[in-house]
Design an enzyme around this catalytic site. Sequence first.
Site, PDB file in Angstrom:
ATOM      1  CB  THR B  13      75.344  -7.564  10.864  1.00 14.37           C
ATOM      2  OG1 THR B  13      76.569  -7.671   9.976  1.00 14.37           O
ATOM      3  CG2 THR B  13      74.732  -8.835  10.912  1.00 14.37           C
ATOM      4  NE  ARG B  41      82.874  -9.533  13.260  1.00 10.12           N
ATOM      5  CZ  ARG B  41      83.284  -9.407  11.862  1.00 10.12           C
ATOM      6  NH1 ARG B  41      83.808 -10.212  11.168  1.00 10.12           N
ATOM      7  NH2 ARG B  41      82.923  -8.100  11.177  1.00 10.12           N
ATOM      8  CB  SER B  42      77.110 -12.008  12.250  1.00 14.37           C
ATOM      9  OG  SER B  42      77.775 -10.770  12.105  1.00 14.37           O
ATOM     10  NE  ARG B 101      80.690   1.178  -6.641  1.00 15.28           N
ATOM     11  CZ  ARG B 101      81.088   1.779  -5.432  1.00 15.28           C
ATOM     12  NH1 ARG B 101      82.257   2.449  -5.593  1.00 15.28           N
ATOM     13  NH2 ARG B 101      80.387   1.683  -4.449  1.00 15.28           N
ATOM     14  CB  CYS B 130      77.751   7.416  -0.986  1.00 15.18           C
ATOM     15  SG  CYS B 130      79.461   7.648  -0.501  1.00 15.18           S
ATOM     16  CB  SER B 160      77.468   7.154   7.535  1.00 11.65           C
ATOM     17  OG  SER B 160      77.215   8.044   6.255  1.00 11.65           O
ATOM     18  CE  LYS B 214      85.694   3.799  -4.756  1.00 11.13           C
ATOM     19  NZ  LYS B 214      85.372   3.577  -3.227  1.00 11.13           N
ATOM     20  CG  HIS B 243      78.420  11.926   1.734  1.00 11.60           C
ATOM     21  ND1 HIS B 243      78.888  11.589   3.132  1.00 11.60           N
ATOM     22  CD2 HIS B 243      78.888  10.820   0.916  1.00 11.60           C
ATOM     23  CE1 HIS B 243      79.652  10.442   3.070  1.00 11.60           C
ATOM     24  NE2 HIS B 243      79.572  10.161   1.704  1.00 11.60           N
ATOM     25  CD  GLN B 316      77.476   6.821   3.352  1.00 14.50           C
ATOM     26  OE1 GLN B 316      77.389   6.452   4.232  1.00 14.50           O
ATOM     27  NE2 GLN B 316      78.190   5.746   2.505  1.00 14.50           N
TER      28      GLN B 316
END
Lengths: 350, 350
Positions: B13, B41-42, B101, B130, B160, B214, B243, B316
């Site tokens: 979601t 909750r979804s 990662r 991203c 975002s 990162k 971005h 992004q």
Amino acid sequence: MSKSYRVAILGATGAVGTELLELLEIRNFPIADLKLLASERSVGRSLRFKGENLPIEAVSDRAFENVDIVLASAGGSTSKAWAAIAVEKGAVVIDNSSAFRMNPEVPLVVPEVNPEAAANHQGIIANPNCTTILMAVAVWPLHKIKPVQRIVAATYQSASGAGARAMAEVKRQTSAILQGQPPVAEVLPYPLAFNLFPHNSPLNDLGYCEEEMKMVNETRKIFGTQQIRITATCIRVPVLRAHSEAINLEFETPFSAKEAREILNSSPGVKLVENWETNYFPMPIEATGKDEVLVGRIRQDISHACGLELWLCGDQIRKGAALNAVQIAELLVEKIYSNHQLKLMFQASH
Amino acid sequence: MSKSYRVAILGATGAVGTELLELLEIRNFPIADLKLLASERSVGRSLRFKGENLPIEAVSDRAFENVDIVLASAGGSTSKAWAAIAVEKGAVVIDNSSAFRMNPEVPLVVPEVNPEAAANHQGIIANPNCTTILMAVAVWPLHKIKPVQRIVAATYQSASGAGARAMAEVKRQTSAILQGQPPVAEVLPYPLAFNLFPHNSPLNDLGYCEEEMKMVNETRKIFGTQQIRITATCIRVPVLRAHSEAINLEFETPFSAKEAREILNSSPGVKLVENWETNYFPMPIEATGKDEVLVGRIRQDISHACGLELWLCGDQIRKGAALNAVQIAELLVEKIYSNHQLKLMFQASH
């Protein structure tokens, strides 16, 4: 300091012009007479100054008679047309356009950096470009301790850099998008609302735009050295009136973040804004309306043994233009000798 | 290629989750069964996929039974909680969080850069951050020709990156300001409307935020070298979902802008956007919804004999997250052998 001066603002109705008016008032510049000059189409309007309505006058040869200082902010072609006339009539012109900045006979002055240069004028003193002024105020105190070898700058420039009409345009575009309408770009070449793009000044053969070359060439002139290597990427962002800059500096020997922080914390025109606990650093909305360049996120560069990273924000219309011009006027009227901080700075820079 | 796969989206979601769903459909990923997993909750909601309404299921141990590929995008703690369980049930997890990662046993993959790494997974493959993905796609083709020595990056990151709620918040704040009301910041720590600020991820002892580290660490892992020195300044800007990055590269020998342009013009995942006559270069509103990383303003750096400047924009949510994950899934199902461009790229990277 009882002496007072006859001042004219050329381009009084623009974003920088109105800011000049406000600063002359709030800094209590010693004014005997103030003339507001603009193009014919503004004649009939008036602007408030110290409780009075001053009429806008059309610029003409005669308008510069009996004027000591002209603060010019009406664009390069207007400055080119009128500066020599004003000087011939006996005025000193402090010019905010790019028309004379790289002229070797014209001093290019940031009062916190090279106030002594103002003394060598031949009638015209140039006010540097906004991005250059902000960077110069933050980098000079470090450069004085250890000469900067190279600067890699990336800018985040507000709409005000393209004038009051661009500021209005970005608000209009934003409002349109929020209502599901397409943004209309008339002042700037592309929509700036919820967008950003490289600065739209003319590009040279190397692909650098004029704005970037100003940061390169003007900084070298102000710092009095051709040895600093500078590159810049200038980007317009949907912010109203303060510019931000990410600045990577390289020195010949390591410069600790701690030492840089201590130096900048006591440097004129700089305000250190750093709260590492809350990720609170300079932001354009907080630089808006402030005299100081906000500097923070001072870090040693992990990619270079002698590198340093800085982040700054400064009001583009104020320190980036109008305030710097008024400070030059203050140097001219020797306010410098009555202002302890400026006096110390003046001595230190020799 | 008649084989098809049982896929689950964990975090269906969210902004990235819904994009994953859309990409699986438009790229015609060979799906036998698709499960949409989210928190309790979804449950009760459903999402469209190929004309059908698929119900959201609550994540549980059993939900991962009979699943071949899990696309996880529900944050680090959710991935840490469920990835091992999914792997134990026989699935391969492509994880969009930062949880795994930097784990040496987990491949970190950008399909345009190191597709071969995906083959060495032990159940989990990590999708990079991203900003890292976008930079990697643009820099790798140059790095393959001449190894990059140092990168100085400054980012212009959209709302975002902090999720769908941050995107809604910046719109609400903008609307408030245009109506003369103060902006309210609830999702992000400071108002982003008509403002910008350094990325609000935790800072390390050197003053670098997680987002910046990162870019440093993930890029090295993806490129398979610890030799590249990288520094970054990550800034959030009032843009919705793409971005932008100003990237300064240093090589050991000069790299001409012309050569770089030719290389990037034929590199996978890159679209060259450069019109020097009209100052038309990559812009986030044009990168929005696009698969490619838009690259332009390729310049030789006038401050460094072996330097190169690049400007890029990328969606992004798409290439910066969902698309890259789906491309990894495509590598897994060996779509690679039916896709000419990817196949060539795969061979070239060995």
